[in-house]
Design a protein around this motif. Sequence first.
Motif, mmCIF file in Angstrom:
data_model
loop_
_atom_site.group_PDB
_atom_site.id
_atom_site.type_symbol
_atom_site.label_atom_id
_atom_site.label_comp_id
_atom_site.label_asym_id
_atom_site.label_seq_id
_atom_site.Cartn_x
_atom_site.Cartn_y
_atom_site.Cartn_z
ATOM 1 N N LEU B 8 0.818 -1.217 0.000
ATOM 2 C CA LEU B 8 0.000 0.000 0.000
ATOM 3 C C LEU B 8 0.848 1.261 0.000
ATOM 4 C CD1 LEU B 8 -2.582 -1.107 2.746
ATOM 5 C CD2 LEU B 8 -2.821 -1.311 0.260
ATOM 6 N N VAL B 9 2.153 1.087 0.108
ATOM 7 C CA VAL B 9 3.044 2.249 0.184
ATOM 8 C C VAL B 9 3.950 2.294 -1.044
ATOM 9 C CG1 VAL B 9 3.052 2.282 2.708
ATOM 10 C CG2 VAL B 9 4.741 0.913 1.500
ATOM 11 N N SER B 30 0.213 5.942 3.075
ATOM 12 C CA SER B 30 -0.022 5.043 1.945
ATOM 13 C C SER B 30 0.126 5.798 0.632
ATOM 14 C CB SER B 30 -1.435 4.473 2.039
ATOM 15 O OG SER B 30 -2.365 5.513 1.820
ATOM 16 N N LEU B 36 -1.183 4.790 7.932
ATOM 17 C CA LEU B 36 -1.414 3.337 8.065
ATOM 18 C C LEU B 36 -1.964 3.020 9.456
ATOM 19 C CD1 LEU B 36 1.731 1.777 6.312
ATOM 20 C CD2 LEU B 36 -0.462 2.478 5.328
#
Lengths: 219, 123
Positions: B8-9, B30, B36
Motif C-alpha cells: 500500500l506504500v 499510503s 497506516l
Amino acid sequence: VQTQATLNKMDSEGAQNLMNNVLQTYVLPEAERRRNEGIPVDGDIWAAQVLFESNKTGPRIRLNSEVRLVAQAVGSTEVKDYVELYNSGCRAFGSVQLVPDESNVRHMSLYQIGVTSHWHILFNLAEQETRSGDPEGQIAFDAGYQESTPTELEALYAEHDRIAELVLAINSPTPEAPIETVMAVALQRSRHLVQAYVSLLQAKNLSAPVHLFACNLIR
Amino acid sequence: MRVNACFLVSDPLEVWAALKSGEPWNRVKSNDSQPLTDAYLHAQLSAKFDWATGVYKQMSGYVHLSRPHLESTVEGEDFLGMIIHQGPAGARVTDRDSTENAQLFIKVTKALLSLCEEYATNR
C-alpha cells in the motif's frame, strides 16, 4: 534377523514394511494390553521403543513419553531429550539417537520427525558382544509412515515451512527486499502462534473439534 | 494487515523502518496519502479478504479489555449478587470460546500464508 548388509540396502518400502511389522507385532498389542488393563495410552501413539533384553522372556515396550531418546531440533545444535522437545511443541527433528546409557541395547525405536506424522525407525539388533562398539549398528530409516491426517493447525505449521522457503528464495534487491523481510518476520511470528495454539488446544483436548470446525470453515 | 501494508506504500523501506524502530505505523503514509492506521489497514485488507474487518474486530476483542474478558470473569452483570472469578488463566474460558478463537486464528493465518505465497510465486 537380517544381516547388516541387507539392512543397509533397505529402501523406503522396506522401511515401511518393517515399521508396519513392528507396529503390528509389538506396539499395537501393547497399546491393546494397556487398554484392557484400564491404563490406556493417552491419545495417539507418536513414539515407541521395543527393547530386546536377553534376561527377559519378552521385549519391553515403551510408548510415547516413556521412550528414551535424545534429539536435535532442526536449526539447533543442542542435544535434548526427545520427549521434552516433542512435548514442548517441536515437530521438526534433525537427528534422533538413543540416550548414551542405552547406546548398546538391542532395540527398535519408532519416532516422528515432522509435523505430518512422518516416522523414522532407529534400530540395532546386534548382540552387544559381537559389535565393535561403534554406532554402526544404529541405523535410522525413513519409514514415511502416515499414521493419520494432520490436524488443521498441524498442516498450517507445515505450510509455514513451505511458504517461508518460497519467500526466502526470492532474494530480490532493494526496495523489494523489505517486503520479503517483513513477510519472514510475520511468518516466524505466526509459526510461534500456531505452536502456542496447538499446545493450548491439546491441553484442553480440543484438537479434534478444532479440526472438524476448521474443515467446515474451509468448505 | 501489516504484511499487506507493504503493497500500500510507494516505498516498502518505510514500513521496514517502522517495524525496525517500533514507531507507530500510522506515521507512514499510503500511496493515497492515508496514515497506516489499523482502521485503514483492515479496510484495505478487506478488499482481498472480505471477512478481514469482521475478524479484526472480533480478534481485537480478545486483546483489548472487552466483553469476552468480562464473560470469563464475571457471573451476573448487575452489581447485586455479582460473582467475580479470579484464578488460573483460561479457567473459565469455555471450549466453545477456545474453538471459536482458533477458527479465527486459522482464518487469519491462512490469509497471511496466502499473501506471502501470492507474492513469492508472482515475483
